[in-house]
Design a protein around this motif. Structure first.
Motif, PDB file in Angstrom:
ATOM      1  N   VAL A 217      10.075  -1.545 -10.369  1.00 25.74           N
ATOM      2  CA  VAL A 217       9.557  -0.741 -11.475  1.00 25.74           C
ATOM      3  C   VAL A 217      10.571  -0.510 -12.594  1.00 25.74           C
ATOM      4  N   GLU A 218      11.825  -0.325 -12.219  1.00 28.54           N
ATOM      5  CA  GLU A 218      12.833   0.046 -13.217  1.00 28.54           C
ATOM      6  C   GLU A 218      13.386  -1.182 -13.948  1.00 28.54           C
ATOM      7  N   ASP A 219      13.780  -0.956 -15.205  1.00 26.58           N
ATOM      8  CA  ASP A 219      14.457  -2.023 -15.929  1.00 26.58           C
ATOM      9  C   ASP A 219      15.803  -2.295 -15.281  1.00 26.58           C
ATOM     10  N   ASP A 220      16.557  -1.210 -15.059  1.00 26.46           N
ATOM     11  CA  ASP A 220      17.836  -1.320 -14.368  1.00 26.46           C
ATOM     12  C   ASP A 220      17.807  -0.412 -13.138  1.00 26.46           C
ATOM     13  N   PRO A 221      17.557  -1.007 -11.972  1.00 23.46           N
ATOM     14  CA  PRO A 221      17.400  -0.200 -10.748  1.00 23.46           C
ATOM     15  C   PRO A 221      18.612   0.692 -10.460  1.00 23.46           C
ATOM     16  N   ALA A 222      19.777   0.310 -10.974  1.00 22.99           N
ATOM     17  CA  ALA A 222      20.968   1.121 -10.718  1.00 22.99           C
ATOM     18  C   ALA A 222      20.985   2.375 -11.590  1.00 22.99           C
ATOM     19  N   LYS A 223      20.255   2.316 -12.726  1.00 21.56           N
ATOM     20  CA  LYS A 223      20.175   3.488 -13.601  1.00 21.56           C
ATOM     21  C   LYS A 223      18.708   3.850 -13.813  1.00 21.56           C
ATOM     22  N   PRO A 224      18.120   4.419 -12.794  1.00 25.23           N
ATOM     23  CA  PRO A 224      16.669   4.679 -12.844  1.00 25.23           C
ATOM     24  C   PRO A 224      16.292   5.669 -13.927  1.00 25.23           C
ATOM     25  N   LYS A 225      15.211   5.367 -14.626  1.00 23.56           N
ATOM     26  CA  LYS A 225      14.712   6.288 -15.649  1.00 23.56           C
ATOM     27  C   LYS A 225      13.404   6.936 -15.221  1.00 23.56           C
ATOM     28  N   MET A 226      12.721   6.304 -14.273  1.00 19.20           N
ATOM     29  CA  MET A 226      11.456   6.879 -13.822  1.00 19.20           C
ATOM     30  C   MET A 226      11.613   7.550 -12.464  1.00 19.20           C
ATOM     31  N   LEU A 227      12.181   6.830 -11.529  1.00 16.94           N
ATOM     32  CA  LEU A 227      12.314   7.368 -10.177  1.00 16.94           C
ATOM     33  C   LEU A 227      13.695   7.985 -10.018  1.00 16.94           C
TER      34      LEU A 227
ATOM     35  N   GLU B 204      10.544  14.082   9.047  1.00 20.42           N
ATOM     36  CA  GLU B 204      12.005  13.991   9.154  1.00 20.42           C
ATOM     37  C   GLU B 204      12.553  12.591   8.920  1.00 20.42           C
ATOM     38  N   GLN B 205      11.688  11.642   8.623  1.00 20.18           N
ATOM     39  CA  GLN B 205      12.145  10.260   8.428  1.00 20.18           C
ATOM     40  C   GLN B 205      12.604  10.043   6.988  1.00 20.18           C
ATOM     41  N   THR B 206      13.612  10.790   6.597  1.00 18.99           N
ATOM     42  CA  THR B 206      14.058  10.715   5.214  1.00 18.99           C
ATOM     43  C   THR B 206      14.519   9.312   4.824  1.00 18.99           C
ATOM     44  N   GLN B 207      15.011   8.572   5.812  1.00 16.97           N
ATOM     45  CA  GLN B 207      15.525   7.243   5.505  1.00 16.97           C
ATOM     46  C   GLN B 207      14.420   6.285   5.044  1.00 16.97           C
ATOM     47  N   TYR B 208      13.226   6.421   5.629  1.00 15.03           N
ATOM     48  CA  TYR B 208      12.094   5.619   5.143  1.00 15.03           C
ATOM     49  C   TYR B 208      12.010   5.732   3.632  1.00 15.03           C
ATOM     50  N   LEU B 209      12.002   6.980   3.215  1.00  6.87           N
ATOM     51  CA  LEU B 209      11.834   7.305   1.812  1.00  6.87           C
ATOM     52  C   LEU B 209      12.909   6.608   0.978  1.00  6.87           C
ATOM     53  N   ARG B 210      14.146   6.653   1.439  1.00  2.00           N
ATOM     54  CA  ARG B 210      15.233   6.035   0.674  1.00  2.00           C
ATOM     55  C   ARG B 210      14.989   4.540   0.536  1.00  2.00           C
ATOM     56  N   VAL B 211      14.600   3.935   1.646  1.00  6.62           N
ATOM     57  CA  VAL B 211      14.343   2.488   1.628  1.00  6.62           C
ATOM     58  C   VAL B 211      13.231   2.157   0.636  1.00  6.62           C
TER      59      VAL B 211
ATOM     60  N   SER C  64       0.814  -1.204   0.000  1.00  9.35           N
ATOM     61  CA  SER C  64       0.000   0.000   0.000  1.00  9.35           C
ATOM     62  C   SER C  64       0.858   1.270   0.000  1.00  9.35           C
ATOM     63  N   THR C  65       1.900   1.255   0.844  1.00 12.31           N
ATOM     64  CA  THR C  65       2.781   2.427   0.914  1.00 12.31           C
ATOM     65  C   THR C  65       3.541   2.620  -0.387  1.00 12.31           C
ATOM     66  N   GLU C  66       4.019   1.523  -0.951  1.00 13.09           N
ATOM     67  CA  GLU C  66       4.745   1.623  -2.208  1.00 13.09           C
ATOM     68  C   GLU C  66       3.852   2.220  -3.302  1.00 13.09           C
ATOM     69  N   PHE C  67       2.608   1.768  -3.344  1.00 15.24           N
ATOM     70  CA  PHE C  67       1.712   2.290  -4.371  1.00 15.24           C
ATOM     71  C   PHE C  67       1.434   3.778  -4.174  1.00 15.24           C
ATOM     72  N   SER C  68       1.205   4.181  -2.929  1.00 12.65           N
ATOM     73  CA  SER C  68       0.958   5.599  -2.657  1.00 12.65           C
ATOM     74  C   SER C  68       2.127   6.451  -3.133  1.00 12.65           C
ATOM     75  N   LEU C  69       3.313   5.970  -2.821  1.00  9.99           N
ATOM     76  CA  LEU C  69       4.516   6.709  -3.189  1.00  9.99           C
ATOM     77  C   LEU C  69       4.650   6.808  -4.706  1.00  9.99           C
ATOM     78  N   LEU C  70       4.493   5.686  -5.373  1.00  6.33           N
ATOM     79  CA  LEU C  70       4.596   5.674  -6.832  1.00  6.33           C
ATOM     80  C   LEU C  70       3.536   6.566  -7.463  1.00  6.33           C
ATOM     81  N   ALA C  71       2.315   6.459  -6.952  1.00  3.16           N
ATOM     82  CA  ALA C  71       1.222   7.244  -7.522  1.00  3.16           C
ATOM     83  C   ALA C  71       1.467   8.737  -7.334  1.00  3.16           C
ATOM     84  N   LEU C  72       1.940   9.099  -6.147  1.00  4.66           N
ATOM     85  CA  LEU C  72       2.200  10.518  -5.875  1.00  4.66           C
ATOM     86  C   LEU C  72       3.229  11.072  -6.848  1.00  4.66           C
TER      87      LEU C  72
END
Lengths: 227, 227
Positions: free
Chosen positions: A205-215, A189-196, A156-164
DNA sequence: ACTGAATTTATAAAGGTTTTATAAGGATAG
DNA sequence: CTATCCTTATAAAACCTTTATAAATTCAGT
């Protein structure tokens, strides 16, 4: 002109056309107008309305004949709007192929409701808003996301984030804003949540997570979806 | 009973029922009658009418609630016949799912014409009320479900739940929404009910209940039918 | 423009908490 | 009495949070 919610009004009274135009426009419909039967028939063919509102008292052709002609090929709803209130007229019109019959003066709210009924019946089910980004499709009302047409398993959280992020394509959203929107005011202030979570999303979501094209990350500021 | 032109009249006024019975019979329709909302709902399920004529002023249940309940599974036309002539009532009824609305006193000829329109339309968009998902078939009007052509033994609650999810294939429905629709407004917080019934349904519907393909859970949100 | 330090970010993995699945017994209504 | 629904209990699964560490980026001073 080929709008998916285009309604054609065939009526010779300028005042009625004007009233309908205002009322229907205010409710999100696009309007085409015709003041004679002949004009109405040709406009029905060219503008392909989802619904026709037809007055029976036209100057050139009798309304019932217009209705009959329309029904030779036009299968979507036709609502009659007429001063004629005799049972005979109503029955005739309905039997020739009208979907509904309202007598003037009419109540606009009721007309709108009857238009909704007619369109609802002719359409069956309507589609929902889907955000498309190449191979990724995000269905906001279904709460689902697909990549290459395959359903992604998002929490649910992942979807909210992606949708936003997707809803704000191309725009940089700050950490604080994202945290506030997805987690709530107390998590600014929980910036680390976001990174995770961004990392998890990229894996899915990404084809190559190391070279993101969307996020995409905007170092020191936040994240941005797409270009 | 299962005549192809059976019309159900739900009205508490004996005189109206008698008038309609005579008029409609004279025009070749078969008639079923109910004088209360409760009776009407059960007769709609058993006699499977091609059309329902519903009065809003019933002695036991409010007519709009009867309409809403019917529309959960009854897809054929419903015509409202009511003394209430306020625009608000008309709009509400039409938006809940009525196909037409006539105020009493009505003209029988016009009613007959509007019945013809409604039946004509419902045959045109002759959607059978059977939802098919691979080996699973859900018949909304019969309140039955089959898997590999074998009738499933479902309780009424189980069927409502399955039907609700199936009608919204692909869409995530929240716990609250499902509880509200199946159990009623007062059960919005009884999430555990839902879990128990989903488990029971999966045992009956899924090939492998441990790996559900139809009744999918969206953790923290609700459930989704299919992909 | 280069270097190294400081800051910021990415990611895996380990608790810890919440949510879900399922069985089983009790309550209730027809 | 029987079918169905409600309730409780408990194990399993999913999810979130936290920690740790490596990688990348920024920035100051040369």
């Amino acid at each position: 002109m080929l709008s998916p919610d285009n309604i054609l009004i065939i009526d010779d009274e300028h005042q009625i056309r004007r009233l309908l135009e205002i009322t229907l426009s205010a409710n999100g419909y696009k309007i085409s107008e015709a003041s004679t039967g002949k004009e109405g028939l040709s406009m029905a063919a060219t503008s392909q309305p989802v619904l026709i509102i037809l007055d029976l008292g036209l100057p050139d052709i009798d309304g019932l004949d217009v209705l009959k002609k329309l029904r030779e090929w036009y299968l979507k709803p036709i609502i009659i709007l007429s001063v004629r209130s005799s049972e005979e007229d109503i029955i005739k019109a309905l039997d020739i192929g009208a979907n509904d019959y309202l007598t003037k003066p009419f109540r606009t709210g009721e007309l709108l409701a009857r238009i909704r009924v007619a369109i609802r019946q002719s359409q069956g089910t309507s589609e929902n808003p889907v955000l498309n980004f190449g191979s990724l499709a995000i269905d906001l009302s279904n709460h689902t996301a697909r990549k290459n047409n395959e359903l992604l398993k998002l929490t649910s959280t992942e979807f909210s984030l992606l949708a936003l992020l997707a809803k704000n394509e191309g725009r940089v959203l700050t950490h604080q804003y994202i945290l506030k929107e997805v987690w709530g005011m107390g998590y600014i202030e929980q910036t680390q949540y976001l990174r995770v979570f961004i990392a998890q999303l990229r894996k899915k979501v990404e084809d190559d997570p190391a070279k993101p094209k969307m996020l995409n990350t905007e170092s020191g500021i936040g994240y941005r979806f797409g270009s």
